[in-house]
Design a protein around this motif. Sequence first.
Motif, mmCIF file in Angstrom:
data_model
loop_
_atom_site.group_PDB
_atom_site.id
_atom_site.type_symbol
_atom_site.label_atom_id
_atom_site.label_comp_id
_atom_site.label_asym_id
_atom_site.label_seq_id
_atom_site.Cartn_x
_atom_site.Cartn_y
_atom_site.Cartn_z
ATOM 1 N N UNK A 37 0.858 -1.191 0.000
ATOM 2 C CA UNK A 37 0.000 0.000 0.000
ATOM 3 C C UNK A 37 0.892 1.239 0.000
ATOM 4 N N UNK A 38 0.613 2.186 -0.889
ATOM 5 C CA UNK A 38 1.403 3.414 -0.901
ATOM 6 C C UNK A 38 0.952 4.364 0.206
ATOM 7 N N UNK A 39 1.903 5.083 0.764
ATOM 8 C CA UNK A 39 1.563 6.147 1.717
ATOM 9 C C UNK A 39 1.178 7.359 0.867
ATOM 10 N N UNK A 40 -0.093 7.764 0.970
ATOM 11 C CA UNK A 40 -0.602 8.878 0.164
ATOM 12 C C UNK A 40 -1.035 10.018 1.083
ATOM 13 N N UNK A 41 -1.461 11.094 0.494
ATOM 14 C CA UNK A 41 -1.961 12.235 1.270
ATOM 15 C C UNK A 41 -3.122 11.832 2.174
ATOM 16 N N UNK A 42 -3.935 10.871 1.736
ATOM 17 C CA UNK A 42 -5.078 10.420 2.529
ATOM 18 C C UNK A 42 -4.682 9.645 3.771
ATOM 19 N N UNK A 43 -3.427 9.216 3.861
ATOM 20 C CA UNK A 43 -3.001 8.396 4.992
ATOM 21 C C UNK A 43 -2.096 9.132 5.976
ATOM 22 N N UNK A 44 -1.975 10.459 5.836
ATOM 23 C CA UNK A 44 -1.023 11.217 6.663
ATOM 24 C C UNK A 44 -1.651 11.820 7.913
ATOM 25 N N UNK A 45 -0.811 11.961 8.945
ATOM 26 C CA UNK A 45 -1.222 12.728 10.118
ATOM 27 C C UNK A 45 -0.818 14.194 9.908
ATOM 28 N N UNK A 54 -3.981 4.805 10.414
ATOM 29 C CA UNK A 54 -3.935 4.223 9.072
ATOM 30 C C UNK A 54 -3.104 2.943 9.087
ATOM 31 N N UNK A 55 -1.948 2.980 9.753
ATOM 32 C CA UNK A 55 -1.105 1.786 9.844
ATOM 33 C C UNK A 55 -1.844 0.665 10.577
ATOM 34 N N UNK A 56 -2.545 1.021 11.660
ATOM 35 C CA UNK A 56 -3.319 0.027 12.398
ATOM 36 C C UNK A 56 -4.426 -0.561 11.514
ATOM 37 N N UNK A 57 -5.165 0.300 10.820
ATOM 38 C CA UNK A 57 -6.250 -0.170 9.958
ATOM 39 C C UNK A 57 -5.713 -1.056 8.838
#
Length: 135
Positions: A37-45, A54-57
């Motif tokens: 899974x790519x780290x995208x803008x939707x996954x940032x704090x 996000x990492x937990x989910x």
Amino acid sequence: MTEQEMRAAIAQHVKPLVCFEGLEVVRCETGQITATAPVTENSLNLYGNAHGGWLYALCDTCSGMVTCTYGVPNVTLQAGINYIKGARPGDTVRVEAATQHKGGQTAVNRVELFNQRGELLATANFTMYLMTRPG
């Protein structure tokens, strides 16, 4: 189950989330999956790192996926995660999920997250409740 049947079970079990738009299962066999899974803008704090939620989910979703390889509907009963290293935009997270024990009503899964350099990001343990099929 064949790999095709396992992938179909996973697809039926996982509801797409906006922050997982690039989640891809790259290896699938009974009791083990690898996904990216790519780290995208939707996954940032707010600090610009991958959000812990996000990492937990991601771990939770992949734990459900690996349990699906047994052809059993499931939900998370208990979970714990240890965050080790952060991930940044542009990183690709590799998820290694494996069943450590499968009983009659529960499965215990180990999930590990790595970045594209192979550095360990997080480790998690999940106890999954195996639901009975209706009828």
